[in-house]
Design a protein around this motif. Structure first.
Motif, PDB file in Angstrom:
ATOM      1  N   MET A  11      -0.778  -5.139  -5.172  1.00 22.23           N
ATOM      2  CA  MET A  11       0.166  -4.034  -5.016  1.00 22.23           C
ATOM      3  C   MET A  11       1.511  -4.371  -5.669  1.00 22.23           C
ATOM      4  O   MET A  11       2.087  -5.430  -5.429  1.00 22.23           O
ATOM      5  CB  MET A  11       0.381  -3.721  -3.537  1.00 22.23           C
ATOM      6  N   ILE A  12       1.980  -3.457  -6.494  1.00 20.82           N
ATOM      7  CA  ILE A  12       3.284  -3.577  -7.133  1.00 20.82           C
ATOM      8  C   ILE A  12       4.005  -2.256  -6.921  1.00 20.82           C
ATOM      9  O   ILE A  12       3.540  -1.216  -7.399  1.00 20.82           O
ATOM     10  CB  ILE A  12       3.150  -3.887  -8.638  1.00 20.82           C
ATOM     11  N   ALA A  13       5.098  -2.294  -6.202  1.00 22.75           N
ATOM     12  CA  ALA A  13       5.899  -1.102  -5.914  1.00 22.75           C
ATOM     13  C   ALA A  13       5.051   0.024  -5.311  1.00 22.75           C
ATOM     14  O   ALA A  13       5.213   1.193  -5.645  1.00 22.75           O
ATOM     15  CB  ALA A  13       6.636  -0.627  -7.160  1.00 22.75           C
ATOM     16  N   GLY A  14       4.112  -0.341  -4.461  1.00 21.71           N
ATOM     17  CA  GLY A  14       3.336   0.655  -3.741  1.00 21.71           C
ATOM     18  C   GLY A  14       2.063   1.123  -4.423  1.00 21.71           C
ATOM     19  O   GLY A  14       1.342   1.950  -3.864  1.00 21.71           O
ATOM     20  N   PHE A  15       1.797   0.651  -5.629  1.00 25.66           N
ATOM     21  CA  PHE A  15       0.584   1.034  -6.348  1.00 25.66           C
ATOM     22  C   PHE A  15      -0.144  -0.212  -6.831  1.00 25.66           C
ATOM     23  O   PHE A  15       0.488  -1.210  -7.167  1.00 25.66           O
ATOM     24  CB  PHE A  15       0.911   1.917  -7.559  1.00 25.66           C
ATOM     25  N   LEU A  21      -1.262  -0.450 -15.085  1.00 21.44           N
ATOM     26  CA  LEU A  21      -1.823  -0.691 -16.415  1.00 21.44           C
ATOM     27  C   LEU A  21      -2.313   0.606 -17.045  1.00 21.44           C
ATOM     28  O   LEU A  21      -2.195   0.799 -18.260  1.00 21.44           O
ATOM     29  CB  LEU A  21      -2.958  -1.709 -16.344  1.00 21.44           C
ATOM     30  N   GLY A  22      -2.854   1.494 -16.246  1.00 19.77           N
ATOM     31  CA  GLY A  22      -3.277   2.796 -16.751  1.00 19.77           C
ATOM     32  C   GLY A  22      -2.101   3.618 -17.254  1.00 19.77           C
ATOM     33  O   GLY A  22      -2.174   4.242 -18.322  1.00 19.77           O
TER      34      GLY A  22
END
Length: 74
Positions: A11-15, A21-22
């Protein structure tokens, strides 16, 4: 494969990383298209080599994104 799944779902900043990457891949894809179109129409000063480099980075990032996305479902 669980190591790839763990990386993809970091998880990075909630995603998850795979979502980021997408987003980066689609942004680079659109940038490549706009740059190429600008070169073709003469609206951008640049070289085809730069366009090809952006396209290469886009393909590499898309491949990494695809591997991580598929690892979630395997």
């Amino acid at each position: 494969m669980s190591a790839l799944t763990d990386i993809a779902l970091t998880m990075i900043a909630g995603f998850p990383l795979v979502v980021w990457l997408g987003v980066a891949t689609i942004t680079l894809l659109l940038s490549t298209a706009v740059y190429g179109y600008g070169l073709m129409k003469g609206k951008i000063r640049g070289t085809i080599t730069t366009h090809m480099r952006i396209a290469g980075v886009t393909m590499i990032l898309a491949l990494i994104h695809a591997i991580l996305a598929v690892s979630i479902f395997i």
